[in-house]
Design a protein around this motif. Structure first.
Motif, PDB file in Angstrom:
ATOM      1  N   THR A 226      27.129  22.803  47.343  1.00 40.79           N
ATOM      2  CA  THR A 226      27.006  23.828  48.562  1.00 40.79           C
ATOM      3  C   THR A 226      27.042  25.323  48.166  1.00 40.79           C
ATOM      4  O   THR A 226      26.520  26.310  48.842  1.00 40.79           O
ATOM      5  CB  THR A 226      28.327  23.548  49.550  1.00 40.79           C
ATOM      6  N   TYR A 227      27.674  25.958  47.187  1.00 42.34           N
ATOM      7  CA  TYR A 227      28.254  26.741  46.631  1.00 42.34           C
ATOM      8  C   TYR A 227      27.180  27.882  46.164  1.00 42.34           C
ATOM      9  O   TYR A 227      27.024  28.545  45.694  1.00 42.34           O
ATOM     10  CB  TYR A 227      29.103  27.046  45.536  1.00 42.34           C
ATOM     11  N   ARG A 228      25.923  27.399  45.645  1.00 45.18           N
ATOM     12  CA  ARG A 228      24.609  27.480  45.030  1.00 45.18           C
ATOM     13  C   ARG A 228      23.428  27.267  46.569  1.00 45.18           C
ATOM     14  O   ARG A 228      22.799  28.390  46.406  1.00 45.18           O
ATOM     15  CB  ARG A 228      24.119  26.453  43.869  1.00 45.18           C
ATOM     16  N   CYS A 229      23.134  26.459  47.347  1.00 46.54           N
ATOM     17  CA  CYS A 229      22.023  26.587  47.853  1.00 46.54           C
ATOM     18  C   CYS A 229      23.206  25.505  49.494  1.00 46.54           C
ATOM     19  O   CYS A 229      23.414  25.110  49.514  1.00 46.54           O
ATOM     20  CB  CYS A 229      21.053  25.871  47.533  1.00 46.54           C
ATOM     21  N   ASN A 230      21.963  25.671  50.686  1.00 41.24           N
ATOM     22  CA  ASN A 230      22.206  25.342  51.419  1.00 41.24           C
ATOM     23  C   ASN A 230      21.252  23.742  51.587  1.00 41.24           C
ATOM     24  O   ASN A 230      20.930  23.698  50.557  1.00 41.24           O
ATOM     25  CB  ASN A 230      22.236  25.777  52.910  1.00 41.24           C
ATOM     26  N   ARG A 231      21.378  22.590  52.682  1.00 44.95           N
ATOM     27  CA  ARG A 231      20.678  21.912  52.506  1.00 44.95           C
ATOM     28  C   ARG A 231      18.958  21.670  52.314  1.00 44.95           C
ATOM     29  O   ARG A 231      19.059  20.830  52.337  1.00 44.95           O
ATOM     30  CB  ARG A 231      20.795  20.618  54.263  1.00 44.95           C
ATOM     31  N   ASN A 232      18.957  22.848  52.489  1.00 41.53           N
ATOM     32  CA  ASN A 232      17.341  23.205  52.584  1.00 41.53           C
ATOM     33  C   ASN A 232      16.392  22.856  50.899  1.00 41.53           C
ATOM     34  O   ASN A 232      15.829  23.828  51.418  1.00 41.53           O
ATOM     35  CB  ASN A 232      16.509  23.820  54.058  1.00 41.53           C
ATOM     36  N   GLY A 233      17.706  23.889  50.494  1.00 43.00           N
ATOM     37  CA  GLY A 233      17.667  24.621  48.928  1.00 43.00           C
ATOM     38  C   GLY A 233      17.593  25.959  49.037  1.00 43.00           C
ATOM     39  O   GLY A 233      17.428  26.399  47.974  1.00 43.00           O
TER      40      GLY A 233
END
Length: 272
Positions: A226-233
């Motif tokens: 979560t700290y790097r990207c959302n579920r879509n990348g």
């Protein structure tokens, strides 16, 4: 140091947030301490329909989940008590449980949306009194429905000037301007960064000072990264807080937002 004041575990509302994901993300992204609540305490779903009886969990059951986590990792994890004002009250069982486990508990958590109960409703007041009794900060979801309006948090914070209140999301889904205006008016009312654009965070800092904002994320709501990207990348908003935001404020302001304010408001002894 980074303290995340808004983290969850639990399996509810189509979310499956595990302790393992929380610990992985903390190691991977340099989070020193997380204040965790259990989303199994939700009373209504995303469409404000009652959670079916077989899936309801009491507030003491949910608190036990995070207490077990905090006991296992006392340096990294502390517990926020997610309360359920629609179905329950601040009864003797809850007081006793908090008293017995006070060293692990650092906040009282309200979710007016998923409780379908306005924060300034009389049903919520007994829980605010509980937080005041234990000198705990009150963290409140704002945004998404009438019950979770920012002005309701302001009203309660004004009524309880000796208790600290954190306006989580600063009005989720809005431009955050109402929240910024309200937070600037009361010394015991604060905002957090959960899904708040960096531009709004910067406005609050310039308007009310860096003392009035805390880092929070909803981790691991988009998975263990979560700290790097959302579920879509797509790049996470929190990457902006870890990198670009640092150059928008002074080092002293950055440290206040990312951990010092949390240490001042939350009794996080393990992280000191």
């Amino acid at each position: 140091m980074i303290i995340d004041t808004h983290v969850h575990i639990g399996h509810m509302l189509n979310f499956h947030l595990t302790k393992e994901e929380v610990l992985y993300s903390m190691r991977q992204y340099g989070i020193d301490h997380s204040v965790v609540s259990c989303l199994n305490a939700a009373e209504f779903d995303h469409q404000l329909r009652p959670v079916p009886e077989p899936y309801l969990h009491s507030q003491t059951e949910c608190l036990q989940e995070v207490l077990d986590f905090a006991r296992q990792y006392p340096q990294q994890i502390s517990a926020a008590v997610w309360v359920r004002p629609h179905h329950e009250t601040a009864d003797t069982a809850l007081y006793d449980m908090i008293t017995r486990n006070r060293q692990y508990i650092t906040a009282v958590k309200f979710h007016p949306y998923h409780s379908n109960t306005p924060f300034d409703d009389k049903r919520s007041e007994a829980f605010v009194e509980l937080a005041a009794h234990y000198h705990l900060p009150v963290v409140v979801h704002t945004g998404g429905c009438e019950a979770a309006e920012c002005i309701r948090v302001y009203r309660v914070a004004k009524k309880y000037p000796h208790t600290n209140f954190v306006m989580v999301h600063m009005g989720l889904g809005t431009d955050n301007q109402e929240a910024i205006d309200l937070i600037a008016q009361l010394p015991n009312l604060y905002g957090d960064t959960t899904w708040v654009p960096v531009s709004s965070a910067l406005q609050l800092v310039r308007r009310a000072g860096a003392d009035k904002l805390l880092f929070g994320s909803d981790n691991p709501i988009d998975g263990r990264d979560t700290y790097r990207c959302n579920r879509n990348g797509d790049r996470s908003l929190y990457q902006s807080y870890f990198h670009e935001f640092r150059s928008m404020v002074t080092p002293e302001e950055y440290d206040k937002i990312m951990y010092q304010n949390a240490l001042r408001l939350f009794p996080i002894k393990a992280a000191r």
